[in-house]
Scaffold this motif. Structure first.
Motif, PDB file in Angstrom:
ATOM      1  N   TYR A 262       0.832  -1.203   0.000  1.00  0.00           N
ATOM      2  CA  TYR A 262       0.000   0.000   0.000  1.00  0.00           C
ATOM      3  C   TYR A 262       0.870   1.258   0.000  1.00  0.00           C
ATOM      4  O   TYR A 262       0.389   2.360   0.237  1.00  0.00           O
ATOM      5  N   GLY A 290       1.392   4.933   3.728  1.00  0.00           N
ATOM      6  CA  GLY A 290       0.944   3.561   3.485  1.00  0.00           C
ATOM      7  C   GLY A 290       2.005   2.511   3.714  1.00  0.00           C
ATOM      8  O   GLY A 290       1.812   1.338   3.383  1.00  0.00           O
ATOM      9  N   SER A 392     -13.528  -3.070  16.083  1.00  0.00           N
ATOM     10  CA  SER A 392     -12.620  -3.033  14.927  1.00  0.00           C
ATOM     11  C   SER A 392     -11.264  -3.658  15.238  1.00  0.00           C
ATOM     12  O   SER A 392     -10.612  -4.219  14.352  1.00  0.00           O
ATOM     13  N   GLN A 424      -7.508   9.112  15.167  1.00  0.00           N
ATOM     14  CA  GLN A 424      -7.275   9.224  13.728  1.00  0.00           C
ATOM     15  C   GLN A 424      -5.850   9.671  13.420  1.00  0.00           C
ATOM     16  O   GLN A 424      -5.603  10.485  12.532  1.00  0.00           O
ATOM     17  N   GLN A 426      -2.291   9.544  11.830  1.00  0.00           N
ATOM     18  CA  GLN A 426      -1.908   9.121  10.484  1.00  0.00           C
ATOM     19  C   GLN A 426      -0.495   8.550  10.405  1.00  0.00           C
ATOM     20  O   GLN A 426      -0.142   7.897   9.428  1.00  0.00           O
ATOM     21  N   ALA A 451      -3.747  -3.260   8.073  1.00  0.00           N
ATOM     22  CA  ALA A 451      -5.012  -2.562   7.804  1.00  0.00           C
ATOM     23  C   ALA A 451      -4.827  -1.055   7.894  1.00  0.00           C
ATOM     24  O   ALA A 451      -5.405  -0.296   7.096  1.00  0.00           O
ATOM     25  N   LEU A 452      -4.030  -0.603   8.853  1.00  0.00           N
ATOM     26  CA  LEU A 452      -3.751   0.827   8.970  1.00  0.00           C
ATOM     27  C   LEU A 452      -3.028   1.339   7.727  1.00  0.00           C
ATOM     28  O   LEU A 452      -3.328   2.422   7.213  1.00  0.00           O
ATOM     29  N   ALA A 454      -3.237   0.033   4.738  1.00  0.00           N
ATOM     30  CA  ALA A 454      -4.193   0.003   3.630  1.00  0.00           C
ATOM     31  C   ALA A 454      -5.055   1.255   3.600  1.00  0.00           C
ATOM     32  O   ALA A 454      -5.504   1.693   2.534  1.00  0.00           O
ATOM     33  N   GLU A 455      -5.265   1.856   4.766  1.00  0.00           N
ATOM     34  CA  GLU A 455      -6.070   3.081   4.855  1.00  0.00           C
ATOM     35  C   GLU A 455      -5.254   4.331   4.576  1.00  0.00           C
ATOM     36  O   GLU A 455      -5.776   5.445   4.657  1.00  0.00           O
ATOM     37  N   GLY A 456      -3.968   4.155   4.261  1.00  0.00           N
ATOM     38  CA  GLY A 456      -3.120   5.298   3.934  1.00  0.00           C
ATOM     39  C   GLY A 456      -2.306   5.826   5.098  1.00  0.00           C
ATOM     40  O   GLY A 456      -1.614   6.834   4.969  1.00  0.00           O
ATOM     41  N   ASN A 457      -2.391   5.146   6.252  1.00  0.00           N
ATOM     42  CA  ASN A 457      -1.574   5.544   7.388  1.00  0.00           C
ATOM     43  C   ASN A 457      -0.172   4.966   7.244  1.00  0.00           C
ATOM     44  O   ASN A 457       0.067   4.046   6.463  1.00  0.00           O
TER      45      ASN A 457
END
Length: 506
Positions: A262, A290, A392, A424, A426, A451-452, A454-457
């Protein structure tokens, strides 16, 4: 590789030792022997059995099966006298965590528990004379024995510990990572003390991951793996590949399973010429959006110091930080938190949780404004926000309000990471997030990190367990002696490659 067999002249010998802790086999029929004047390197990964072997030699534990021989005689099986017997025949140990009392003098620390008396009162003249002689043995004759330990440098404290171990008539001294918190220059003084011990006929077991100093100081090596000990080898006849193979075993060189990437081109964080004495020197590091970036390194290499300096928790003497596009020559923790930083400390119990507060309160404390109404915390919002994170993150908790101290270590750690999901954040700096958790919890934390990403973190993942870095990282930076020495990129990240990069200079 030529091996060395044991004989009856050994200062200390273990024969066929077996030790279990519950269902865990810590030592599996271990044989070990060391002789007068020998400096033996004791090598192995975390959990290999080194500490258990040391506890048997010092009398802190007794084997479930097998024999311990010290000073030419078998150690009695009475658990109440084991440690006293080991000390009586001259076994001394200096642990990695120093045991000196800072608010006492050097001489008082050296004689702690055995203060000389004269006419019923402490004999300070005898104490001072003995302390001066002990300090001279380790090259600290410049110190005043009346000086408080709190005023000493890290190297001086380590040498005072060694001086205490040398008092009396020691025959075997065990040093557990004696230079892990020292600079190269400070380490020289410890190595000189070890050479002097060897020259005086004292056997030394030297536990360290610093291969450069191991080769310099030790004549022989024993490698522990999965509770078993290798035969004794002469270090001069061992190659670097031999050592790695003994520590890891066969079949651990395959490349990691391909992770879905990612990683984006955007730079999330970078540091340039970062210096934080005495550990970090001119560190250069980049983290992309990512990306899960692993930080590997031996104990004392500067892993935790690096993430703490980046987070603004420890002072830096020089360097530049680019954090989400903004350049900083000076920065602090609160400033970075406001811009999207999340940080989990190495010590979860001491620094990561508020044990008497609920899971919900521990989760929402990073962003209370998100669960407030008219400036006051809303119980309903706290519950709902925490419940969402619990779901989650797969946290097993009876209710969100249950005290976090009642959770398992793995669930506590997921809650600590979850507070930054709530905020939240990043960019997350995770210092040893899998330490002290079970295998299932580790896998769940790996999944959370991916997963983090994948969310752009972006995630920096510090770990002392090299085996887990290939499972989750897009890239691994290896820190050695306070500098980034090497970088490995997926799919070429292997445990063996990481071990070689950590242990040996290229």
């Amino acid at each position: 590789m030529n091996t060395i067999s044991t004989d009856a002249s050994a200062v200390a010998e273990i024969r066929g030792a077996v030790k279990r802790y519950g269902g865990v086999l810590a030592l599996d029929h271990v044989d070990f022997a060391i002789h007068a004047g020998e400096v033996r390197a004791l090598l192995g990964k975390n959990g290999a059995g080194k500490s258990t072997l040391i506890r048997l030699l010092t009398g802190a534990e007794r084997p479930d099966a097998g024999e311990i021989h010290l000073g030419g005689s078998r150690v009695p099986d009475n658990p109440d006298t084991l440690a006293r017997h080991a000390a009586g025949v001259g076994v001394r140990v200096v642990y990695q965590e120093l045991s000196l009392v800072p608010d006492m003098s050097i001489e008082e620390n050296l004689y702690l528990g055995a203060w000389p008396r004269k006419a019923g009162v402490l004999d300070y003249d005898a104490m001072r004379k003995g302390a001066s002689a002990a300090l001279a043995r380790v090259g600290l004759d410049n110190l005043d024995p009346r000086q408080w330990v709190a005023t000493l440098t890290a190297a001086e404290r380590q040498l005072v510990e060694i001086a205490r171990a040398l008092m009396g008539q020691p025959r075997l001294v065990i040093l557990d990572e004696p230079t892990s918190s020292l600079t190269d220059r400070e380490s020289r003084r410890v190595l000189d003390a070890v050479r002097q011990m060897s020259a005086n006929g004292i056997a030394v077991i030297y536990v360290s991951h610093r291969m450069k100093e191991i080769r310099e100081i030790a004549q022989t090596a024993t490698v522990m793996r999965d509770g078993r000990a290798s035969p004794t080898h002469r270090l001069a006849e061992m190659t670097d590949a031999d050592i790695v193979e003994l520590m890891l075993g066969h079949g651990q060189t395959a490349a990691q399973e391909t992770l879905r990437s990612y990683v984006r081109d955007e730079i999330a964080l970078s540091v340039t010429r970062l210096c934080a004495p005495p550990k970090l020197v001119d560190v250069e590091l980049t983290l992309k959006r990512g990306e899960v970036l692993g930080i590997a390194g031996l104990l004392g290499s500067g892993r935790s110091e690096l993430v703490r300096a980046i987070a603004g928790l420890d002072p830096v003497s020089n360097g530049e930080l680019v954090f989400r596009g903004k350049r900083h020559t000076r920065w602090n923790y609160r400033q970075l938190l406001a811009r999207g930083l999340g940080f989990t400390p190495e010590s979860r119990k001491e620094q990561g949780i508020f044990p008497q507060l609920g899971v919900d309160e521990n989760i929402v404390l990073t962003a209370p404004c998100k669960v407030s109404r008219y400036g006051m915390l809303s119980a309903a919002r706290v519950h709902d926000a925490a419940a969402a994170v619990i779901r989650s993150m797969g946290i097993k908790a009876g209710t969100p309000a249950i005290p976090i101290s009642t959770l398992s270590g793995g669930n506590q750690q997921k809650a600590v990471i979850g507070r930054w999901v709530h905020a939240q954040a990043q960019i997350l700096l995770l210092d040893e997030p899998t330490r002290g958790v079970d295998v299932d919890a580790k896998q769940q934390i790996y999944t959370i990190m991916r997963a983090l990403a994948a969310e752009g973190n972006s995630v920096i993942f510090v770990s002392s367990e090299l085996e887990e870095l290939p499972l989750v990282c897009d890239r691994v930076a290896v820190i050695r002696d306070g500098r980034i020495a090497e970088e490995l990129t997926a799919p070429a990240i292997t445990t063996q490659a990481l071990m070689v990069a950590c242990l040996f200079e290229t």
